[in-house]
Design a protein around this motif. Sequence first.
Motif, mmCIF file in Angstrom:
data_model
loop_
_atom_site.group_PDB
_atom_site.id
_atom_site.type_symbol
_atom_site.label_atom_id
_atom_site.label_comp_id
_atom_site.label_asym_id
_atom_site.label_seq_id
_atom_site.Cartn_x
_atom_site.Cartn_y
_atom_site.Cartn_z
ATOM 1 N N ARG A 192 0.855 -1.198 0.000
ATOM 2 C CA ARG A 192 0.000 0.000 0.000
ATOM 3 C C ARG A 192 0.887 1.242 0.000
ATOM 4 O O ARG A 192 1.768 1.382 0.859
ATOM 5 N N TRP A 196 -2.688 0.380 -4.331
ATOM 6 C CA TRP A 196 -2.374 -0.964 -3.853
ATOM 7 C C TRP A 196 -1.684 -1.762 -4.958
ATOM 8 O O TRP A 196 -2.022 -1.630 -6.137
ATOM 9 N N ASP A 220 -1.793 2.244 -9.539
ATOM 10 C CA ASP A 220 -3.105 2.327 -8.894
ATOM 11 C C ASP A 220 -3.314 3.706 -8.276
ATOM 12 O O ASP A 220 -4.378 4.314 -8.428
ATOM 13 N N ASN A 272 -6.063 6.312 -9.568
ATOM 14 C CA ASN A 272 -7.099 6.781 -8.643
ATOM 15 C C ASN A 272 -7.109 8.294 -8.549
ATOM 16 O O ASN A 272 -8.175 8.924 -8.479
ATOM 17 N N LEU A 314 -13.770 -5.756 -2.665
ATOM 18 C CA LEU A 314 -15.085 -5.215 -2.348
ATOM 19 C C LEU A 314 -16.096 -5.491 -3.465
ATOM 20 O O LEU A 314 -17.214 -5.901 -3.198
ATOM 21 N N GLU A 315 -15.708 -5.253 -4.721
ATOM 22 C CA GLU A 315 -16.614 -5.546 -5.840
ATOM 23 C C GLU A 315 -16.141 -6.826 -6.520
ATOM 24 O O GLU A 315 -15.322 -6.787 -7.451
ATOM 25 N N GLY A 360 -12.747 0.731 -13.850
ATOM 26 C CA GLY A 360 -12.491 1.693 -12.790
ATOM 27 C C GLY A 360 -11.082 2.238 -12.827
ATOM 28 O O GLY A 360 -10.219 1.746 -13.556
ATOM 29 N N ARG A 406 -11.261 -2.440 -5.777
ATOM 30 C CA ARG A 406 -11.074 -1.844 -4.449
ATOM 31 C C ARG A 406 -10.857 -2.957 -3.433
ATOM 32 O O ARG A 406 -11.578 -3.949 -3.419
ATOM 33 N N ASP A 465 -10.599 -4.428 0.445
ATOM 34 C CA ASP A 465 -11.167 -4.264 1.785
ATOM 35 C C ASP A 465 -10.013 -4.051 2.762
ATOM 36 O O ASP A 465 -9.441 -4.998 3.297
ATOM 37 N N GLU A 466 -9.661 -2.800 2.981
ATOM 38 C CA GLU A 466 -8.472 -2.487 3.775
ATOM 39 C C GLU A 466 -8.598 -2.973 5.209
ATOM 40 O O GLU A 466 -7.620 -3.467 5.797
#
Length: 379
Positions: A19, A29, A92, A96, A325-326, A342, A348, A350-351
């Motif tokens: 990260r 990430w 990333d 973002n 997450l997705e 994206g 994404r 899940d941190e």
Amino acid sequence: MKIGRIETFYVPPRWLFVRVESEDGAVGWGEASLEGHAEAVDGAMEALRDRFVGHDPYRIEDIWQIAYRGGFYRGGPVLMSALAGLEQALWDLKGNALGLPAWQMLGGMVRDKVRAYAWIGGDRPHEIGEAAAARRGQGFSAVKMNATADLDWLGTPKLFEEVVKRVEAAQAAGMDVGLDFHGRVHKPMAKQLARALEPLGLLFIEEPLLSENPEGLAQIAQLTSIPIALGERLYSRWDFKPFLASGAVDIIQPDLSHAGGILECRKIAAMAEAYDVAVAPHCPLGPLALAACLQLAACTPNVAIQEMSLGIHYNVGHDLLNFVLEKEMLTPQDGYLPIPQGPGLGIRIDEAAVREAHKDRHRWRNPVWRHQDGSFAEW
């Protein structure tokens, strides 16, 4: 903008996530997983922290060149895996921050989706027909399996009959098959096995010999018309160069978490394209590694098929999508993986789940095998 922090996380079953956070809060990430050597890669990250905290995160090529050339000693799985994880995270972060997928910054799309294959059969292949049918039920049209368990230097052709039957069982379930020799087969047996497999119409044979034996690979390439694939144990464009020049390989398999990251593998793929060689990135790893592969597939004409680890035998307790997450972003559809739309790597993480898993750090190690006489056997 400057890099403020570089963190690493041991994520089960055997992954190492990276990260990167800028001083003004932009986050990216990446995945630096090197199976069985997470601690070594984590140690190599210390030098990258010393050099790049405070550096402009948008200058990805400059960071790569300094990391690769600036330490005097270069290449190899540990240093290149650390660099790969950092480099993925920088794409990333930049994506973002700018609202763009990495593939958009690397030239734009050449395809909307990429064919995917899944593993069956485990370390010592078994129950192939049932496993292939199950993958067919998931929508896959291609699978890969280990050709054999451990093999002695010499053996009788009877051993090959079992391999042929397993391939035929998978094909009977409606699957195209790639066969991984996994570097387990020594040249006296590999030559015979390649010949025995010739009539079966395989997608490829992978690592019929270890890449440390280029002369033997060239010999096998002269003996068979089956496409030969290799590359998971090569870590830069310079490692791939002699294999492309020799003509002994038809499909290269760089691992984006071992071979310097997304842009280095894009350069490797461009070299391969000049030799009319296909690319099938190695990826029995985690979700960030796969997302990075999809960024490469999106913008690289000669990517032919993508390995993915969904349900692989190594993923005990945690599977590919556990920390995403997705989940639909990395879910195959009719045998293909969609190109993420994206920003950054397109998924994404899940941190909170990653940080919780990191509290109990994994210590994954591959098995050690021995032949019947007690001598070491290649895994």
